[in-house]
Design an enzyme around this catalytic site. Structure first.
Site, PDB file in Angstrom:
ATOM      1  N   CYS A  42      56.815  30.390  48.551  1.00  0.00           N
ATOM      2  CA  CYS A  42      56.044  31.036  47.278  1.00  0.00           C
ATOM      3  C   CYS A  42      55.874  29.972  46.088  1.00  0.00           C
ATOM      4  O   CYS A  42      54.734  29.780  45.910  1.00  0.00           O
ATOM      5  CB  CYS A  42      57.000  32.006  46.764  1.00  0.00           C
ATOM      6  SG  CYS A  42      56.080  33.055  45.531  1.00  0.00           S
ATOM      7  N   CYS A  47      52.421  31.388  47.166  1.00  0.00           N
ATOM      8  CA  CYS A  47      51.906  32.136  46.009  1.00  0.00           C
ATOM      9  C   CYS A  47      51.429  31.793  44.888  1.00  0.00           C
ATOM     10  O   CYS A  47      50.430  31.987  44.208  1.00  0.00           O
ATOM     11  CB  CYS A  47      52.777  33.255  45.709  1.00  0.00           C
ATOM     12  SG  CYS A  47      53.916  33.908  47.159  1.00  0.00           S
ATOM     13  N   LYS A  50      48.847  28.831  45.085  1.00  0.00           N
ATOM     14  CA  LYS A  50      47.566  29.485  45.330  1.00  0.00           C
ATOM     15  C   LYS A  50      46.935  30.256  44.264  1.00  0.00           C
ATOM     16  O   LYS A  50      45.709  30.330  44.042  1.00  0.00           O
ATOM     17  CB  LYS A  50      47.634  30.193  46.735  1.00  0.00           C
ATOM     18  CG  LYS A  50      46.633  30.939  47.287  1.00  0.00           C
ATOM     19  CD  LYS A  50      46.827  31.244  48.761  1.00  0.00           C
ATOM     20  CE  LYS A  50      48.191  31.666  49.223  1.00  0.00           C
ATOM     21  NZ  LYS A  50      48.346  33.214  48.739  1.00  0.00           N
ATOM     22  N   TYR A 178      45.389  37.397  54.800  1.00  0.00           N
ATOM     23  CA  TYR A 178      45.452  36.920  53.463  1.00  0.00           C
ATOM     24  C   TYR A 178      45.171  35.537  53.072  1.00  0.00           C
ATOM     25  O   TYR A 178      44.328  35.099  52.268  1.00  0.00           O
ATOM     26  CB  TYR A 178      47.160  37.022  53.131  1.00  0.00           C
ATOM     27  CG  TYR A 178      47.924  38.424  53.057  1.00  0.00           C
ATOM     28  CD1 TYR A 178      47.886  38.958  51.748  1.00  0.00           C
ATOM     29  CD2 TYR A 178      47.990  39.090  54.131  1.00  0.00           C
ATOM     30  CE1 TYR A 178      48.676  40.221  51.392  1.00  0.00           C
ATOM     31  CE2 TYR A 178      48.793  40.193  53.998  1.00  0.00           C
ATOM     32  CZ  TYR A 178      48.962  40.827  52.714  1.00  0.00           C
ATOM     33  OH  TYR A 178      49.519  41.943  52.596  1.00  0.00           O
ATOM     34  N   GLU A 182      41.993  34.266  51.052  1.00  0.00           N
ATOM     35  CA  GLU A 182      42.259  33.834  49.858  1.00  0.00           C
ATOM     36  C   GLU A 182      41.519  32.395  49.499  1.00  0.00           C
ATOM     37  O   GLU A 182      41.083  31.986  48.616  1.00  0.00           O
ATOM     38  CB  GLU A 182      43.630  33.739  49.388  1.00  0.00           C
ATOM     39  CG  GLU A 182      44.173  35.244  49.081  1.00  0.00           C
ATOM     40  CD  GLU A 182      45.708  35.377  49.036  1.00  0.00           C
ATOM     41  OE1 GLU A 182      46.040  36.515  48.216  1.00  0.00           O
ATOM     42  OE2 GLU A 182      46.474  34.567  49.385  1.00  0.00           O
ATOM     43  N   HIS A 436      39.520  55.632  28.603  1.00  0.00           N
ATOM     44  CA  HIS A 436      38.185  55.470  28.556  1.00  0.00           C
ATOM     45  C   HIS A 436      37.798  54.300  27.592  1.00  0.00           C
ATOM     46  O   HIS A 436      38.396  54.563  26.238  1.00  0.00           O
ATOM     47  CB  HIS A 436      37.262  56.943  28.467  1.00  0.00           C
ATOM     48  CG  HIS A 436      35.804  56.651  28.464  1.00  0.00           C
ATOM     49  ND1 HIS A 436      35.244  56.309  29.795  1.00  0.00           N
ATOM     50  CD2 HIS A 436      34.756  56.726  27.733  1.00  0.00           C
ATOM     51  CE1 HIS A 436      33.800  55.991  29.375  1.00  0.00           C
ATOM     52  NE2 HIS A 436      33.676  56.229  28.103  1.00  0.00           N
ATOM     53  N   GLU A 441      40.412  54.585  34.850  1.00  0.00           N
ATOM     54  CA  GLU A 441      40.200  55.899  34.847  1.00  0.00           C
ATOM     55  C   GLU A 441      39.926  56.796  35.686  1.00  0.00           C
ATOM     56  O   GLU A 441      40.177  57.765  36.050  1.00  0.00           O
ATOM     57  CB  GLU A 441      39.543  56.177  33.492  1.00  0.00           C
ATOM     58  CG  GLU A 441      37.982  55.957  33.720  1.00  0.00           C
ATOM     59  CD  GLU A 441      37.178  56.062  32.347  1.00  0.00           C
ATOM     60  OE1 GLU A 441      37.201  57.132  31.843  1.00  0.00           O
ATOM     61  OE2 GLU A 441      36.815  55.234  31.796  1.00  0.00           O
TER      62      GLU A 441
END
Length: 455
Positions: A42, A47, A50, A178, A182, A436, A441
């Site tokens: 990681c 992670c 990246k 993944y 990516e 909003h 929302e």
């Protein structure tokens, strides 16, 4: 029997570091061995670096969007070496922090490869000595899988992609998961001509079909070439380029070939089978619900078990291991309602069941969908659309899954994981006031059920 340590951890990644630190916090005598740098996949080659590259690759779009808001940006330029080196400096900084956390927790650290010599014995190869431990935890992670095809020496993996000397003019990325998607977004954003090659009809196996189709269409609209149902026969070096020859006889010339076809558990030459630890077909350590292997004193967490290969999952498994072994609170691993994201462009994230999974498990489900152009894209004159999808059990009204594609999808999925885990109902979404104007929302304003067309 007296042991040198109560716990010896092999592997200094996210799961191993967390287990060592938390176990030491209970008063246990703990040691950990890491043969490279603390931080694991990681932090070092996954992670973290990246995501930093993802950030860097998004600026061209931001510059382009700015024009619609009255900004004029002239003379913008990009230097790969600056981004690459800054990312690597951050990786080095985090690695030092990881080791510092262990030191402050009182964990003894070994910069050495460690292998098993029995249920309680670990050999430290760099020091050429053995130590004993009452319990051993294996957390060695995984490694990119590169197939044995002709021209294998011309292939890079995600490991090498972080430290390329220069960016290639073009790149072929093999794999539709993944990592491949990516990096496709990263390279495309940095000006590289990108082709994604994958064996199946669709990318992102295991994800909801709407996300799989939506991301494919979005990537194609950006100019990324998508080649489904393709099998590589060989790769050759030709005039300074890589020549890919497919099994159907077609060819593709690119500056670089990157394989992102999955990762394999790092269990080779560790003495696991000799110690009695049973392995699966891919070399993964087979464990029970409490992360215990077939040997009573040896446990394993994270990618090396090939259960659900995500950093937060490895950390959670490590904490449950510590609860079970050192706090006398047996706690099984729970992989339900784990949020996950793909930091592609556009970003997508999911938590809970896909539509296909829900139809297999429940007698009747309701589907709610929303597709719209985010407000920011209007002035930017960008036509990309947001996708949101809720899957609901008709009988109980419980929300079974949520799938999002678009800006900040990952942030929304993380928050949604909490109510979904607690059994939130669609009526609770409907009763929640909307904020909003916001993208999120739409999650509480969807009222009409989606009905598939007769076709």
């Amino acid at each position: 029997m007296l042991f040198d340590y109560d716990l010896f951890v092999i592997g200094g990644g996210s799961g191993g570091v967390r287990a060592a630190r938390m176990a030491a916090g209970t008063g246990a005598r703990v040691a950990i061995a890491e043969e490279f740098r603390f931080g694991g996949t990681c932090v070092i080659r996954g992670c973290v670096p990246k995501k930093l590259l993802v950030y860097g690759s998004r600026f061209p779009l931001e510059f382009e969007d700015a024009k619609g808001f009255g900004w004029t940006i002239e003379g913008a330029s990009f230097d790969w070496a600056t981004l690459r080196d800054n990312v690597q400096r951050e990786v080095a900084r985090l690695s030092v922090i990881y080791e510092g956390v262990l030191e402050r927790a009182g964990v003894e650290r070994f910069h050495s490869r460690a292998v098993l010599e029995g249920p309680h014995i670990v050999r430290l190869l760099a020091e050429n000595r053995t130590v004993t431990a009452k319990t051993i935890l294996v957390a060695t992670g995984s490694w990119p899988f590169i197939p044995h095809i002709h021209g294998r020496e011309h292939i890079i993996s995600s490991n090498e992609a972080f430290t390329l000397d220069t960016l290639p003019r073009s790149i072929a990325i093999v794999g539709g998961g993944y990592i491949g998607l990516e990096f496709a977004g990263i390279f495309h954003g940095l000006g590289v001509d990108v082709t994604v090659i994958y064996r199946g009809d669709r990318i992102l196996r295991g994800f909801d079909e709407d996300l799989r189709i939506g991301l494919t269409e979005a990537m194609q609209a950006q100019g990324i070439h998508m080649l489904p149902n393709k099998y590589l026969a060989r790769i050759e070096e030709s005039a300074g380029e890589k020549l890919i020859v497919f099994e159907d006889g077609s060819e593709l010339r690119v500056g670089c070939v990157m394989y992102a076809t999955g990762r394999i558990p790092l269990t080779d030459n560790m003495g696991l089978m000799e110690a009695g630890v049973k392995l699966g077909l891919e070399g993964e350590i087979l464990v029970d619900r409490y992360s215990r292997s077939s040997v009573e004193t040896i446990y394993a967490v994270g990618d090396v078990t090939d259960r659900l290969n995500l950093t937060p999952v490895a950390i959670d498994e490590a904490m449950r291991f510590v609860d079970t072994v050192f706090r006398d609170k047996p706690t099984p691993v729970d992989h339900t309602f784990v949020p996950t994201a793909v930091f592609s462009y556009p970003e997508l994230a999911t938590v809970g069941l896909t539509e296909a999974q829900a139809r297999e498990q429940f007698a009747e489900i309701d589907i709610y969908k929303a597709s719209f152009r985010p407000m920011k894209y209007v002035l930017a004159q960008r036509h990309e659309r947001m996708l949101m999808k809720l899957i609901v059990d008709t009988r109980s009204d419980r929300v079974l899954g949520c799938h999002i594609m678009g800006p900040d999808a990952a942030e929304m999925a993380q928050i949604l994981a909490i109510p979904l885990r607690l059994g939130v109902k669609k009526a609770d979404f409907d009763a929640t006031m909307a904020l909003h104007p916001s993208i999120a929302e739409e999650l509480v304003t969807m009222r009409e059920k989606w009905v598939p067309s007769a076709n």
